[in-house]
Write a protein that holds these residues in place. Structure first.
Motif, mmCIF file in Angstrom:
data_model
loop_
_atom_site.group_PDB
_atom_site.id
_atom_site.type_symbol
_atom_site.label_atom_id
_atom_site.label_comp_id
_atom_site.label_asym_id
_atom_site.label_seq_id
_atom_site.Cartn_x
_atom_site.Cartn_y
_atom_site.Cartn_z
ATOM 1 N N GLN A 1 0.837 -1.212 0.000
ATOM 2 C CA GLN A 1 0.000 0.000 0.000
ATOM 3 C C GLN A 1 0.870 1.260 0.000
ATOM 4 O OE1 GLN A 1 -2.877 0.049 3.149
ATOM 5 N NE2 GLN A 1 -4.256 -1.384 2.098
ATOM 6 N N THR B 1 2.283 1.776 -3.412
ATOM 7 C CA THR B 1 1.278 2.328 -4.322
ATOM 8 C C THR B 1 1.122 3.829 -4.122
ATOM 9 O OG1 THR B 1 0.095 0.233 -4.098
ATOM 10 C CG2 THR B 1 -1.102 2.044 -5.140
ATOM 11 N N LEU B 2 1.013 4.217 -2.863
ATOM 12 C CA LEU B 2 0.855 5.633 -2.551
ATOM 13 C C LEU B 2 2.051 6.454 -3.013
ATOM 14 C CD1 LEU B 2 -0.775 5.468 1.005
ATOM 15 C CD2 LEU B 2 -1.845 6.263 -1.100
ATOM 16 N N ALA C 1 4.008 5.700 -5.449
ATOM 17 C CA ALA C 1 3.944 5.746 -6.908
ATOM 18 C C ALA C 1 2.966 6.827 -7.367
ATOM 19 C CB ALA C 1 3.526 4.386 -7.466
ATOM 20 N N GLU C 2 1.963 7.047 -6.533
ATOM 21 C CA GLU C 2 0.970 8.073 -6.881
ATOM 22 C C GLU C 2 1.430 9.468 -6.494
ATOM 23 O OE1 GLU C 2 -2.498 6.674 -4.897
ATOM 24 O OE2 GLU C 2 -2.864 5.083 -6.359
ATOM 25 N N GLY C 3 2.628 9.558 -5.952
ATOM 26 C CA GLY C 3 3.190 10.880 -5.699
ATOM 27 C C GLY C 3 3.303 11.292 -4.244
ATOM 28 N N ALA C 4 2.883 10.420 -3.314
ATOM 29 C CA ALA C 4 2.987 10.779 -1.899
ATOM 30 C C ALA C 4 4.432 10.606 -1.431
ATOM 31 C CB ALA C 4 2.064 9.889 -1.074
ATOM 32 N N ALA D 1 2.949 8.439 3.124
ATOM 33 C CA ALA D 1 2.399 7.137 2.769
ATOM 34 C C ALA D 1 2.373 6.208 3.975
ATOM 35 C CB ALA D 1 3.211 6.516 1.641
#
Length: 597
Positions: free
Chosen positions: A210, A213-214, A216-219, A224
């Motif tokens: 998780q 993923t976060l 990768a989404e820019g956090a 994260a």
RNA sequence: GGUCCGGUAGCUCAGUUGGAUAGAGCAACAGCCUUCUAAGCUGUGGGUCGUGGGUUCGAUUCCCGCCCGGAUCACCA
């Protein structure tokens, strides 16, 4: 009275008579004579030269003459480079052997328990993971120290403090709830602690993905870590637990129950136990009132956000948080509370915490805060700090899967013991039950001895391959020595060489025999020393020395072939006593000795 | 950076309140099974006790500096 004390007194008397001076007995140094010289005890004469105003050799000879003349136990002496080697008569050592033999505990007199209670806390596991090698060191250290203290005459209470609450347990619970499909230890056919541990690992894996993923989404990594849905859910679970939510509590109780069952199995395998078990879920709110009281007395400080701290800057440390702004307690608060509670409950004279050295700071602070709060017994808390157990590849890391599981390790040791024993033909003629029992005894002896012989405060290296070594300074070597001694006695019995309890008062002892008797004589002092230093290692190294000495002895002197019956009699008695001392010493380490191996 | 702990043979470890030529085991090499059990015994080789100073008749041990390794310095437990 101990012969050393007699010698000390007599040396003082000698100086009084010869040089006409009173001296402090402290400068009379009596040590054991080194093996390569003749003698039993050695007086170091250098400190006495100021008084005698004579050369070392002259001084030594003056004192030596006096001792031989005035002390019946002292036969003769020799002087080497300022060391006065004193030879104690064989008859004296014979009398020591005799008194050891007729006493019910052979090597040492069991002392009367004093009224002073010593509390010892060890093990203290978390309930989210199975026990590993580090716990083994903790458990056997704590148990062994408790036994040593008992042997030295203290009243001991062994306690365990189980960390059964907190975010880590919630992680396991959450993962089980999400992915467990109502799995139970019975269904999965694994130990309960293993099962719960698996879900802890599962949580960690999912949590990490998780986070990835976060990110990768820019956090940011930090964001994260805090915002991942799983960790938020786990925190909610913890809050529900604290609020007493029944569904959460039900899972918690169920899973903890599994873990306890698993732990009990491991404890049983290791042969350790407790007089009392505390649970943090019952103690975690303790200490709050103590902190409030301390605040009222201005001993503590309250910050603007409402959190309460102890200021330890005057002691060279930092400020330490004792109560969060929301009023909940932290680890330190609990430990303050439990210490005070236990003091009320047991009026302990001292309390020993067997906890890893990564918590040195914590216990330093604990003592200081208690002192600050006015508890004078704070100085009676002792942190028995032990070092990490490292592997040849480096430290054990749960994330990298390099943790050595306690159960697996024990099982591995047992099967290796079996392999080696079979190979050597040691188990010929054993029933399957005996095979099982003997292998277990040997495996645990090897494991426990390997760990306990090292000074607790040192980090130690555990090489799984080399640890299962049955040669040299190892548990099995000592067990083997004991088994051999028993074998000799059995044989003697068969051959009707019934040795009597009557020890001839005059018989010439060999130097090896005297060495062994000296070691037997020392046992009691070693126990006291070990109790003082909380050091099983001292006992371990002592018993190795005795076993080694004895092994050499009966190699040199085939007892059953001895033709002089008096000599044979003495040797059989010596065999008996040495064996029993080995057994007693090993018992203090939690290691049993087999009659045959 | 502050605090605490460790550094002894190639490896794993002992080393008593400061004492003699610093000890074991493993590994290497050479011997010993007609003994009670060879999981043993005997022998050989292997060390500037991290380093530099100080105290002392004497320091691996006590004190100070430095080097290396570890732990810790959380509103985790």
């Amino acid at each position: 009275m101990k012969i050393e004390s007699v010698i000390k007194q007599e040396v003082a008397a000698a100086i009084k008579l010869i040089y006409n001076q009173d001296i402090d007995e402290k400068i009379v140094q009596i040590t054991k004579t080194k093996q390569e010289f003749e003698g039993d005890f050695t007086l170091v004469v250098f400190p006495l030269l100021k008084i005698s105003k004579k050369s070392p050799d002259q001084t030594a000879s003056d004192i030596g003459d006096y001792l031989v003349k005035n002390v019946t136990e002292i036969n003769r002496f020799n002087i080497i480079k300022g060391f006065l080697n004193i030879v104690v008569s064989g008859d004296y050592w014979l009398s020591i052997l005799k008194s050891a033999y007729v006493s019910p505990h052979y090597g040492y007199k069991k002392k009367e328990s004093s009224e002073d209670v010593t509390l010892i806390e060890y093990s203290s596991p978390n309930t989210n993971k199975p026990l590993h090698l580090g716990h083994i060191r903790n458990n056997i250290l704590g148990w062994s120290v408790a036994e040593i203290l008992k042997a030295s005459g203290e009243k001991v209470v062994k306690v365990n403090l189980v960390n059964d609450r907190g975010i880590h347990i919630c992680k396991s619970m959450l993962a089980w709830k999400k992915w467990g499909n109502e799995e139970t230890p019975e269904k999965a056919k694994i130990k309960g602690d293993k099962l719960v541990g698996n879900y802890y690992v599962k949580f960690d894996q999912e949590y990490k993905s998780q986070i990835a993923t976060l990110v990768a989404e820019g956090a940011s990594e930090e964001e994260a870590t805090k915002k991942a849905p799983l960790i938020i859910e786990a925190q909610e679970m913890l809050e529900k637990w604290e609020a007493g939510d029944s569904s959460v509590r039900t899972i918690w109780e169920k899973m903890n129950h599994w873990v306890y069952k698993g732990f009990d199995e491991t404890y049983k395998k290791l042969g350790i136990d407790f007089d009392k078990t505390y649970f943090e879920s019952e103690t975690y709110s303790l200490g709050k009132s103590v902190v409030a009281e301390g605040l009222a007395k201005d001993l503590l400080i309250k910050k603007s956000d409402g959190s309460i701290w102890a200021d330890l800057t005057k002691d060279g440390l930092d400020e330490k948080l004792l109560l969060r702004a929301n009023g909940t307690s932290v680890y330190m608060t609990q430990d303050l509370g439990t210490a005070i509670q236990r003091q009320k409950e047991y009026h302990f004279n001292k309390q020993i915490y067997v906890v890893g050295n990564e918590q040195n700071y914590h216990f330093q602070v604990l003592s200081l805060v208690l002192k600050k709060l006015g508890y004078s017994w704070s100085e009676n808390l002792y942190h028995l700090s032990y070092g990490m157990v490292e592997l040849p590849e480096g430290k054990m890391k749960s994330r990298e899967g390099t943790v050595v599981d306690a159960d697996e390790l024990i099982d591995e040791m047992i099967s290796t013991a079996k392999e080696i024993s079979l190979e050597l033909g040691k188990l010929d003629g054993y029933t399957p039950d005996e095979v099982k029992k003997t292998c277990k005894t040997i495996a645990l002896g090897a494991l426990k001895y390997f760990i306990l012989k090292v000074d607790p405060k040192k980090n130690m290296l555990f090489n799984p391959k080399e640890s299962i070594d049955f040669n040299g300074n190892t548990g099995p070597f000592i067990q083997y020595t004991y088994a051999r001694s028993k074998s000799i006695l059995r044989k003697a019995n068969e051959q009707k060489l019934q040795y009597s309890k009557e020890i001839p008062s005059k018989i010439k002892l060999s130097s090896k025999e005297t060495e062994i008797i000296k070691l037997i004589y020392e046992f009691e002092a070693v126990i006291d020393q070990a109790a003082k230093e909380y050091s099983p290692a001292l006992i371990a190294n002592y018993v190795y020395e005795l076993a080694k000495e004895y092994n050499q002895f009966y190699h040199d002197f085939p007892i059953l072939k001895e033709t002089n019956s008096e000599v044979q009699n003495i040797r059989l008695i010596l065999t008996d006593v040495a064996g029993e001392v080995i057994k007693s010493a090993m018992a203090l380490l939690g290691i049993s000795v087999p009659e045959r191996m």
